[in-house]
Design a protein around this motif. Structure first.
Motif, mmCIF file in Angstrom:
data_model
loop_
_atom_site.group_PDB
_atom_site.id
_atom_site.type_symbol
_atom_site.label_atom_id
_atom_site.label_comp_id
_atom_site.label_asym_id
_atom_site.label_seq_id
_atom_site.Cartn_x
_atom_site.Cartn_y
_atom_site.Cartn_z
ATOM 1 N N TYR A 1 -3.148 -19.240 -17.806
ATOM 2 C CA TYR A 1 -3.910 -17.950 -17.024
ATOM 3 C C TYR A 1 -3.292 -17.783 -15.813
ATOM 4 C CZ TYR A 1 -6.948 -15.506 -14.318
ATOM 5 O OH TYR A 1 -7.613 -14.431 -13.171
ATOM 6 N N GLU A 2 -3.029 -18.866 -14.884
ATOM 7 C CA GLU A 2 -2.805 -18.836 -13.569
ATOM 8 C C GLU A 2 -1.252 -18.294 -13.212
ATOM 9 O OE1 GLU A 2 -5.922 -21.805 -11.919
ATOM 10 O OE2 GLU A 2 -4.201 -22.685 -12.299
ATOM 11 N N LEU B 1 0.132 -16.604 -15.599
ATOM 12 C CA LEU B 1 0.353 -15.080 -15.961
ATOM 13 C C LEU B 1 -0.250 -14.109 -14.755
ATOM 14 C CD1 LEU B 1 0.232 -12.879 -18.000
ATOM 15 C CD2 LEU B 1 -2.105 -13.349 -18.724
ATOM 16 N N ARG B 2 -1.246 -14.557 -14.043
ATOM 17 C CA ARG B 2 -1.866 -13.909 -12.905
ATOM 18 C C ARG B 2 -1.025 -13.830 -12.009
ATOM 19 N NH1 ARG B 2 -5.823 -17.893 -9.830
ATOM 20 N NH2 ARG B 2 -3.519 -18.757 -9.271
ATOM 21 N N LEU C 1 1.522 -11.291 -12.668
ATOM 22 C CA LEU C 1 1.101 -9.782 -12.811
ATOM 23 C C LEU C 1 1.178 -9.384 -11.308
ATOM 24 C CD1 LEU C 1 -1.575 -9.895 -15.410
ATOM 25 C CD2 LEU C 1 0.654 -8.921 -15.769
ATOM 26 N N ARG C 2 0.725 -10.364 -10.520
ATOM 27 C CA ARG C 2 0.439 -9.845 -9.126
ATOM 28 C C ARG C 2 1.816 -9.745 -8.225
ATOM 29 N NH1 ARG C 2 -4.932 -13.189 -7.291
ATOM 30 N NH2 ARG C 2 -6.409 -11.422 -7.854
ATOM 31 N N ASP D 1 4.289 -8.423 -10.145
ATOM 32 C CA ASP D 1 4.972 -7.266 -10.891
ATOM 33 C C ASP D 1 6.336 -8.066 -11.561
ATOM 34 O OD1 ASP D 1 3.139 -5.427 -10.544
ATOM 35 O OD2 ASP D 1 4.304 -4.484 -8.902
ATOM 36 N N LEU E 1 2.822 -12.436 -23.179
ATOM 37 C CA LEU E 1 1.830 -13.506 -23.473
ATOM 38 C C LEU E 1 1.748 -13.327 -25.031
ATOM 39 C CD1 LEU E 1 0.061 -15.690 -22.943
ATOM 40 C CD2 LEU E 1 -1.757 -13.826 -22.721
ATOM 41 N N THR F 1 -0.471 -14.524 -28.595
ATOM 42 C CA THR F 1 -1.710 -15.242 -28.788
ATOM 43 C C THR F 1 -1.988 -15.482 -30.313
ATOM 44 O OG1 THR F 1 -2.739 -14.585 -26.667
ATOM 45 C CG2 THR F 1 -4.224 -15.344 -28.378
ATOM 46 N N LYS G 1 -1.348 -20.176 -27.167
ATOM 47 C CA LYS G 1 -0.669 -19.173 -26.642
ATOM 48 C C LYS G 1 0.699 -19.974 -26.351
ATOM 49 C CE LYS G 1 -4.248 -16.410 -24.700
ATOM 50 N NZ LYS G 1 -5.404 -16.709 -25.388
ATOM 51 N N LEU H 1 1.104 -6.308 -32.795
ATOM 52 C CA LEU H 1 0.543 -7.532 -33.868
ATOM 53 C C LEU H 1 1.612 -7.791 -34.741
ATOM 54 C CD1 LEU H 1 -2.063 -9.117 -34.110
ATOM 55 C CD2 LEU H 1 -2.802 -7.260 -35.617
ATOM 56 N N PHE I 1 -0.636 -11.845 -31.618
ATOM 57 C CA PHE I 1 -0.509 -10.574 -30.645
ATOM 58 C C PHE I 1 0.456 -10.722 -29.577
ATOM 59 C CE2 PHE I 1 -2.089 -7.920 -27.304
ATOM 60 C CZ PHE I 1 -1.689 -6.608 -27.722
ATOM 61 N N GLU J 1 1.797 -9.566 -26.191
ATOM 62 C CA GLU J 1 1.810 -8.613 -25.291
ATOM 63 C C GLU J 1 2.743 -8.591 -24.218
ATOM 64 O OE1 GLU J 1 -2.041 -8.468 -23.402
ATOM 65 O OE2 GLU J 1 -1.948 -6.638 -22.634
ATOM 66 N N PHE K 1 4.050 -7.494 -20.559
ATOM 67 C CA PHE K 1 3.597 -6.866 -19.301
ATOM 68 C C PHE K 1 4.856 -6.833 -18.613
ATOM 69 C CE2 PHE K 1 0.234 -10.072 -20.595
ATOM 70 C CZ PHE K 1 -0.859 -9.202 -20.359
ATOM 71 N N PRO L 1 5.168 -1.776 -13.057
ATOM 72 C CA PRO L 1 4.825 -0.547 -13.293
ATOM 73 C C PRO L 1 6.104 0.643 -12.784
ATOM 74 C CG PRO L 1 4.201 -1.482 -11.006
ATOM 75 C CD PRO L 1 4.541 -2.672 -11.788
ATOM 76 N N LYS M 1 -3.978 -6.845 -15.866
ATOM 77 C CA LYS M 1 -4.097 -6.721 -14.280
ATOM 78 C C LYS M 1 -4.952 -5.924 -13.452
ATOM 79 C CE LYS M 1 -0.594 -5.414 -10.750
ATOM 80 N NZ LYS M 1 0.593 -4.935 -10.384
ATOM 81 N N LEU N 1 -7.991 -8.349 -13.007
ATOM 82 C CA LEU N 1 -7.789 -9.517 -12.137
ATOM 83 C C LEU N 1 -8.633 -9.892 -11.192
ATOM 84 C CD1 LEU N 1 -3.925 -10.174 -12.466
ATOM 85 C CD2 LEU N 1 -5.859 -11.291 -13.568
ATOM 86 N N ARG O 1 -14.700 -16.273 -11.217
ATOM 87 C CA ARG O 1 -14.242 -17.670 -11.590
ATOM 88 C C ARG O 1 -14.424 -18.407 -10.139
ATOM 89 N NH1 ARG O 1 -9.570 -19.509 -14.684
ATOM 90 N NH2 ARG O 1 -8.568 -19.896 -12.676
ATOM 91 N N VAL P 1 -5.587 -5.459 -29.933
ATOM 92 C CA VAL P 1 -4.613 -6.105 -30.424
ATOM 93 C C VAL P 1 -4.054 -4.966 -31.519
ATOM 94 C CG1 VAL P 1 -5.206 -8.147 -29.828
ATOM 95 C CG2 VAL P 1 -5.638 -7.567 -32.065
ATOM 96 N N LEU Q 1 -11.792 -17.452 -21.545
ATOM 97 C CA LEU Q 1 -10.515 -17.608 -20.549
ATOM 98 C C LEU Q 1 -10.737 -19.083 -20.172
ATOM 99 C CD1 LEU Q 1 -8.379 -16.221 -19.225
ATOM 100 C CD2 LEU Q 1 -9.918 -15.584 -17.404
ATOM 101 N N TRP R 1 -7.788 -20.870 -20.701
ATOM 102 C CA TRP R 1 -6.525 -21.714 -21.045
ATOM 103 C C TRP R 1 -5.713 -21.265 -19.729
ATOM 104 C CZ3 TRP R 1 -4.070 -16.695 -20.265
ATOM 105 C CH2 TRP R 1 -4.725 -15.413 -20.627
#
Lengths: 274, 104
Positions: A9-10, A12-13, A16-17, A19, A24, A26, A39, A76, A93, A95, A97, A100, B2, B5, B12, B24, B102, B104
């Motif tokens: 998750y971190e 991915l985060r 995303l931040r 860009d 991902l 799942t 994942k 999917l 699934f 996904e 990302f 933009p 996004k 987040l 968190r 999905v 969440l 993971w």
């Protein structure tokens, strides 16, 4: 599954931040070894983190997730427990990302400030570019992600092949001196939308100059001018809505736009990923 | 993802557990595309959306169940015309969501 950069998750985060493109995968349904919720994260550049349960499944899904990173298409997918095609014991699934889309607004005018605000709401990364340093300031365009002082055609040439079908170039200078080289430069890219502001008379004069500059019919047909949908817009804000509405219509392939109340089809068109 | 987040990070930071529901699969008419994500904290706070507001209430319930120790879950929401207030998409589509903690 933690890596040097933290949990999945971190990672991915943080992607995303920044860009940074990332995909991902799942497991969302499974009758077999792949545990529900397992994942696999595929980063731009090929790094793969996590596991779906079996190395064979990881290899197959990792490849397809890498493809999704390029196409931007989420979806999917169904496999056998070891990644076999034409089976459906495991549903994954994937996904994608992707960064933009970009909107490049040429001309540091009031219309550009309104357009950057509306484009920002729509999720665009907005750049305003003008050669005049006194007008092209961050203070005048608070909604723009970037304000560039440069000749618009040179800036577009610099972006070149990085502009793609999801991106837009809006030429709001409505001064042939700036417009013509900017349109020529925009036509040299793969950008999906090119619009140029100005009256029908301005458009006719611009077209004549563009032809002199060697632009053919196919090139002229790529340029939306006068820019925007016929909404009866007057203010910079209304005009910004009209321009963005036209961009949405172009991207969804809704060539003939009419009022919803006059149509009969479904109100939700399938849209490409932003 | 996004767009939710900042909320997820805030929850968190307060030590709250979080569930995410992601679209999905979509069949027929539906207002939000694949990957639309809604996040729910264990306090019942909500960020993002997965439809035009039709199924979000039901998703919160599922998300809280998942946070209370339930397994990740695939949920399908379809059109329902037999009861005016039953959960379903009024636009006639079918929406499949994966709801997971969440962790993971």
């Amino acid at each position: 599954m933690p890596s040097a950069d933290g949990t999945l998750y971190e990672v991915l985060r943080d992607c995303l931040r920044r860009d940074e493109p990332v995909a991902l995968a799942t497991v969302v349904a499974s009758a077999e070894a792949a545990p529900l919720g397992a994942k696999l994260l595929v980063r731009h550049g090929g790094e793969v983190l996590g596991t779906l349960g079996t190395t064979e499944l990881d290899a197959v899904v990792g490849r397809e997730a890498g493809g999704a990173l390029v196409s931007g298409q989420s979806g999917l997918r169904h496999y056998g427990p070891h990644g076999e095609n034409l089976r459906d014991e495991v549903s994954v699934f994937v996904e994608a990302f992707i960064p933009p889309p970009r909107m490049v607004i040429l001309g540091a005018v009031d219309f550009s400030a309104a357009l950057s605000a509306v484009a920002n709401v729509l999720g665009y990364r907005v750049v305003v570019c003008d050669a005049r340093a006194v007008f092209a300031t961050k203070a005048r365009f608070p909604a723009a992600d970037e304000v560039v002082v440069e000749w618009p055609d040179r800036y577009l040439n610099r972006l070149g092949s990085t502009l793609g079908p999801r991106d837009a170039v809006c030429i709001l200078t409505h001064d042939a001196k700036f417009d013509v080289p900017a349109v020529v430069a925009a036509l040299g890219t793969e950008v999906g939308y090119i619009g140029a502001m100005g009256s029908r008379r301005t458009k006719d004069r611009r077209e004549a100059k563009l032809r002199e500059a060697g632009v053919d019919d196919a090139g002229l047909a790529r340029v939306r001018a006068p820019i925007g949908l016929d909404l009866g817009a007057r203010t910079p804000e209304e005009t910004a809505i009209s321009i963005c509405a036209e961009i949405i219509a172009c991207q969804t392939g809704t060539d003939t736009v009419s009022s919803l109340s006059r149509g009969t089809g479904p109100i939700h068109h399938s849209a490409p990923p932003l | 993802m996004k767009d939710v987040l900042d909320d997820i990070e805030r929850w968190r930071a307060h030590g709250r557990r979080v569930a995410v529901a992601t679209v999905v699969d979509v069949r027929g008419s539906s207002p939000r595309g694949l990957g639309a994500t809604m996040a729910v904290s264990e306090e019942g706070e909500v960020a993002g959306s997965v439809s035009g507001g039709c199924v979000e209430g039901a998703v919160v319930t599922v998300a809280l169940e998942v946070l209370e120790g339930g397994a990740p879950r695939l949920c399908e929401f379809g059109y329902s015309d037999d009861e005016a207030f039953s959960v379903g998409l009024t636009c006639g589509g079918t929406l499949t969501l994966f709801v997971q903690p969440l962790d993971w």
